[in-house]
Design a protein around this motif. Structure first.
Motif, PDB file in Angstrom:
ATOM      1  N   MET A 131       0.845  -1.198   0.000  1.00 13.25           N
ATOM      2  CA  MET A 131       0.000   0.000   0.000  1.00 13.25           C
ATOM      3  C   MET A 131       0.880   1.247   0.000  1.00 13.25           C
ATOM      4  SD  MET A 131      -2.991   1.109   2.698  1.00 13.25           S
ATOM      5  CE  MET A 131      -3.851   2.649   2.485  1.00 13.25           C
ATOM      6  N   SER A 132       0.611   2.175  -0.914  1.00  7.23           N
ATOM      7  CA  SER A 132       1.451   3.358  -1.059  1.00  7.23           C
ATOM      8  C   SER A 132       1.136   4.384   0.013  1.00  7.23           C
ATOM      9  CB  SER A 132       1.236   3.982  -2.444  1.00  7.23           C
ATOM     10  OG  SER A 132       1.934   5.200  -2.548  1.00  7.23           O
ATOM     11  N   ASN A 133       2.194   5.023   0.499  1.00  3.91           N
ATOM     12  CA  ASN A 133       2.039   6.110   1.463  1.00  3.91           C
ATOM     13  C   ASN A 133       2.091   7.474   0.793  1.00  3.91           C
ATOM     14  OD1 ASN A 133       1.873   4.436   3.772  1.00  3.91           O
ATOM     15  ND2 ASN A 133       4.122   4.219   3.786  1.00  3.91           N
ATOM     16  N   VAL A 134       2.138   7.493  -0.545  1.00  2.00           N
ATOM     17  CA  VAL A 134       2.209   8.750  -1.273  1.00  2.00           C
ATOM     18  C   VAL A 134       0.812   9.353  -1.359  1.00  2.00           C
ATOM     19  CG1 VAL A 134       2.814   9.847  -3.453  1.00  2.00           C
ATOM     20  CG2 VAL A 134       4.176   7.934  -2.599  1.00  2.00           C
ATOM     21  N   PRO A 135       0.633  10.580  -0.867  1.00  4.49           N
ATOM     22  CA  PRO A 135      -0.706  11.195  -0.903  1.00  4.49           C
ATOM     23  C   PRO A 135      -1.181  11.426  -2.335  1.00  4.49           C
ATOM     24  CG  PRO A 135       0.791  12.387   0.569  1.00  4.49           C
ATOM     25  CD  PRO A 135       1.624  11.433  -0.217  1.00  4.49           C
ATOM     26  N   VAL A 136      -2.471  11.520  -2.485  1.00  3.44           N
ATOM     27  CA  VAL A 136      -3.063  11.831  -3.792  1.00  3.44           C
ATOM     28  C   VAL A 136      -2.552  13.197  -4.248  1.00  3.44           C
ATOM     29  CG1 VAL A 136      -5.211  12.286  -5.009  1.00  3.44           C
ATOM     30  CG2 VAL A 136      -5.105  10.460  -3.305  1.00  3.44           C
ATOM     31  N   GLY A 137      -2.157  13.277  -5.510  1.00  2.38           N
ATOM     32  CA  GLY A 137      -1.645  14.523  -6.058  1.00  2.38           C
ATOM     33  C   GLY A 137      -0.146  14.672  -5.931  1.00  2.38           C
ATOM     34  N   TYR A 138       0.526  13.656  -5.344  1.00  8.50           N
ATOM     35  CA  TYR A 138       1.977  13.676  -5.171  1.00  8.50           C
ATOM     36  C   TYR A 138       2.590  12.435  -5.812  1.00  8.50           C
ATOM     37  CZ  TYR A 138       1.405  17.546  -1.911  1.00  8.50           C
ATOM     38  OH  TYR A 138       1.113  18.770  -1.361  1.00  8.50           O
ATOM     39  N   LYS A 139       3.906  12.445  -5.956  1.00 12.95           N
ATOM     40  CA  LYS A 139       4.627  11.325  -6.562  1.00 12.95           C
ATOM     41  C   LYS A 139       5.941  11.093  -5.837  1.00 12.95           C
ATOM     42  CE  LYS A 139       6.633  14.402 -10.080  1.00 12.95           C
ATOM     43  NZ  LYS A 139       6.683  14.759 -11.518  1.00 12.95           N
ATOM     44  N   GLN A 140       6.413   9.875  -5.915  1.00 17.04           N
ATOM     45  CA  GLN A 140       7.699   9.529  -5.333  1.00 17.04           C
ATOM     46  C   GLN A 140       8.802   9.796  -6.346  1.00 17.04           C
ATOM     47  OE1 GLN A 140       8.229   8.179  -2.045  1.00 17.04           O
ATOM     48  NE2 GLN A 140      10.325   8.770  -2.580  1.00 17.04           N
ATOM     49  N   THR A 141       9.862  10.491  -5.945  1.00 18.59           N
ATOM     50  CA  THR A 141      10.991  10.775  -6.829  1.00 18.59           C
ATOM     51  C   THR A 141      12.288  10.458  -6.101  1.00 18.59           C
ATOM     52  OG1 THR A 141      11.346  13.061  -6.112  1.00 18.59           O
ATOM     53  CG2 THR A 141       9.655  12.692  -7.804  1.00 18.59           C
ATOM     54  N   GLU A 142      13.405  10.653  -6.800  1.00 19.89           N
ATOM     55  CA  GLU A 142      14.701  10.384  -6.196  1.00 19.89           C
ATOM     56  C   GLU A 142      15.032  11.342  -5.050  1.00 19.89           C
ATOM     57  OE1 GLU A 142      15.745  12.417 -10.225  1.00 19.89           O
ATOM     58  OE2 GLU A 142      14.069  11.349  -9.291  1.00 19.89           O
ATOM     59  N   VAL A 143      14.323  12.476  -4.948  1.00 19.96           N
ATOM     60  CA  VAL A 143      14.557  13.402  -3.834  1.00 19.96           C
ATOM     61  C   VAL A 143      13.447  13.310  -2.791  1.00 19.96           C
ATOM     62  CG1 VAL A 143      15.857  15.000  -5.277  1.00 19.96           C
ATOM     63  CG2 VAL A 143      13.398  15.358  -4.962  1.00 19.96           C
ATOM     64  N   GLY A 144      12.519  12.396  -2.985  1.00 18.09           N
ATOM     65  CA  GLY A 144      11.425  12.250  -2.042  1.00 18.09           C
ATOM     66  C   GLY A 144      10.084  12.515  -2.698  1.00 18.09           C
ATOM     67  N   VAL A 145       9.057  12.663  -1.875  1.00 14.91           N
ATOM     68  CA  VAL A 145       7.700  12.885  -2.364  1.00 14.91           C
ATOM     69  C   VAL A 145       7.506  14.364  -2.678  1.00 14.91           C
ATOM     70  CG1 VAL A 145       5.253  12.743  -1.784  1.00 14.91           C
ATOM     71  CG2 VAL A 145       6.817  10.937  -1.037  1.00 14.91           C
ATOM     72  N   ILE A 146       7.079  14.652  -3.919  1.00 17.02           N
ATOM     73  CA  ILE A 146       6.815  16.022  -4.350  1.00 17.02           C
ATOM     74  C   ILE A 146       5.497  16.042  -5.124  1.00 17.02           C
ATOM     75  CG2 ILE A 146       9.264  16.643  -4.460  1.00 17.02           C
ATOM     76  CD1 ILE A 146       9.134  16.283  -7.494  1.00 17.02           C
ATOM     77  N   PRO A 147       4.916  17.222  -5.333  1.00 17.82           N
ATOM     78  CA  PRO A 147       3.666  17.296  -6.102  1.00 17.82           C
ATOM     79  C   PRO A 147       3.840  16.736  -7.517  1.00 17.82           C
ATOM     80  CG  PRO A 147       4.033  19.339  -4.899  1.00 17.82           C
ATOM     81  CD  PRO A 147       5.297  18.530  -4.769  1.00 17.82           C
ATOM     82  N   GLU A 148       2.742  16.234  -8.072  1.00 17.01           N
ATOM     83  CA  GLU A 148       2.800  15.618  -9.399  1.00 17.01           C
ATOM     84  C   GLU A 148       3.209  16.596 -10.492  1.00 17.01           C
ATOM     85  OE1 GLU A 148      -1.048  13.840  -9.972  1.00 17.01           O
ATOM     86  OE2 GLU A 148      -0.416  11.923  -9.078  1.00 17.01           O
ATOM     87  N   ASP A 149       2.914  17.887 -10.302  1.00 16.65           N
ATOM     88  CA  ASP A 149       3.253  18.858 -11.340  1.00 16.65           C
ATOM     89  C   ASP A 149       4.645  19.468 -11.153  1.00 16.65           C
ATOM     90  OD1 ASP A 149       2.438  20.215  -9.089  1.00 16.65           O
ATOM     91  OD2 ASP A 149       1.376  21.804 -10.170  1.00 16.65           O
ATOM     92  N   TRP A 150       5.391  19.009 -10.151  1.00 17.80           N
ATOM     93  CA  TRP A 150       6.779  19.423  -9.992  1.00 17.80           C
ATOM     94  C   TRP A 150       7.679  18.477 -10.780  1.00 17.80           C
ATOM     95  CZ3 TRP A 150       8.791  21.719  -4.821  1.00 17.80           C
ATOM     96  CH2 TRP A 150       7.888  22.691  -4.334  1.00 17.80           C
ATOM     97  N   VAL A 151       8.903  18.945 -11.040  1.00 15.50           N
ATOM     98  CA  VAL A 151       9.897  18.107 -11.708  1.00 15.50           C
ATOM     99  C   VAL A 151      11.202  18.144 -10.925  1.00 15.50           C
ATOM    100  CG1 VAL A 151       8.908  18.400 -14.019  1.00 15.50           C
ATOM    101  CG2 VAL A 151      10.650  20.005 -13.196  1.00 15.50           C
TER     102      VAL A 151
END
Length: 413
Positions: free
Chosen positions: A1-21
């Protein structure tokens, strides 16, 4: 089960908003330094140079620190174009004070010396102020750790700096909003720092006047300029105020040696075990339980401490038994006016002797005036301490803000 909130994504620097890069720093900026060959072959400093050459300690948290500037000519600065700073550039120490960064706000004013990176952001991709805050944040600190394995003085190569991973909001407007929020907190931090510096300066002046009798508190002395008269008694000290007398420290205190902490419980005890650098453990026993002034016997001999609760001191730290007719806090402030290094008795590790301390002469008012002086200075210390607590909390608040804003946990737009 994912702990990433809706509207966010997991990246190499951690969890950030989906519209960030996430971008490497080299993809959104140009990074350069003063080459070693340039420094050794053509670098010349001149006191009347038009350009300020920044060193690592001139770069603080979000600002240029105006201290011990050196200068070079504008002609030389123009020759070394890669390291000449322009408005919008971000300066970042690559050795020593890593984690500090500042935005340059003027053209033709600054140049960098060795071991400092000049980062020129692509204005279409990243805000200079956002970038500086990123470099000073936990995210920037984590990137230092990726490339720096040294346990001594940290350093970052330009090649490594180019690979820093930067989380970016989708618009410059959001980047600027984040930078502005953090800038407001920086302004509060700076104002508190300046106020604390001012209060410390005022306290230092008050110590110089009150502890010498140059200025008398209301109710003490007579109505003239401190009624300075010649010294009386055994000492040649000049300018002893009316009603004061010259004494030896040994007249009002006895210097005692600390004891070895061997066989003393140092974990979980009720009473602090003190060394010249502060508390080093806890004991269930105490060595002395009255107000006392402490001073280093070896090593750090010029940092007096005041303790008014039971304590234990180790054998490199003196404590004092203060006579009933003296105010212990007044004696502490007097200790802070003594140039202890001038009483050093060793050619190697600095050291003091009990007899040397007790033979120091000082001008001493009657006990009621001692207490009044000590109370005045203690009140100033309390005010400074309250401001320092507020400053620490504000810095902590900023760290929390940086964490939330630079990862998009809190959105401003």
């Amino acid at each position: 089960m994912s702990n990433v909130p809706v509207g966010y994504k997991q990246t190499e620097v951690g969890v950030i908003p989906e519209d960030w890069v996430v971008r490497n720093l080299e993809s959104v900026s140009v990074i350069s330094r003063l080459a070693g060959a340039e420094y050794t072959s053509v670098w010349v400093e001149t006191s009347d140079g038009e350009i300020t050459a920044l060193r690592g300690f001139n770069i603080g948290k979000g600002r240029i620190i105006e201290k011990d500037f050196v200068r070079i000519s504008n002609e030389l600065s123009l020759k070394l174009k890669r390291s000449r700073l322009c408005a919008g550039d971000v300066v970042y120490p690559c050795v020593g004070s890593i984690g500090n960064a500042a935005v340059i706000t003027e053209d033709s004013k600054y140049h960098i010396q060795q071991n400092i990176a000049r980062i020129t952001p692509n204005p279409a991709a990243i805000s200079s102020r956002y970038l500086a805050n990123y470099l000073m944040s936990f995210l920037g600190e984590r990137e230092v750790g990726r490339f720096n394995a040294s346990s001594s003085q940290p350093s970052v190569l330009v090649g490594s700096l180019r690979q820093y991973r930067v989380p970016l909001p989708p618009t410059k407007a959001e980047q600027e909003a984040i930078a502005e929020a953090l800038s407001d907190t920086d302004a509060l931090i700076e104002s508190l720092e300046q106020l604390i510096a001012k209060k410390r300066h005022l306290k230092q002046g008050a110590m110089q006047e009150l502890l010498t009798g140059k200025k008398r508190l209301p109710g003490f002395g007579i109505d003239d300029d401190a009624a300075i008269v010649g010294a009386t008694g055994r000492s040649p000290l000049p300018n002893v105020p009316h009603g004061w007398e010259v004494k030896r420290l040994g007249d009002v205190l006895k210097v005692r040696h600390g004891k070895s902490q061997h066989n003393v419980e140092i974990i979980g005890g009720k009473y602090p075990i003190l060394a010249s650098g502060g508390e080093i453990g806890r004991s269930n026993n105490y060595l002395y339980d009255k107000p006392s002034v402490l001073i280093g016997r070896k090593g750090t001999i010029d940092v007096p401490q005041f303790v008014d609760t039971p304590f234990w001191t180790i054998d490199t730290l003196f404590f004092t038994e203060i006579a009933p007719e003296a105010d212990a806090k007044f004696i502490f402030y007097k200790f802070n006016t003594i140039t202890w290094r001038s009483y050093n008795e060793a050619s190697g590790v600095p050291s003091l002797s009990a007899s040397r301390i007790e033979n120091i002469d000082f001008s001493c008012p009657p006990q009621p005036e001692q207490t009044a002086i000590a109370t005045t200075l203690s009140d100033m210390d309390a005010e400074i301490g309250a401001l320092e607590t507020k400053l620490a909390k504000t810095r902590q608040l900023k760290q929390g803000m940086m964490h939330n804003l630079l990862t998009g946990r809190i959105r401003l737009l």
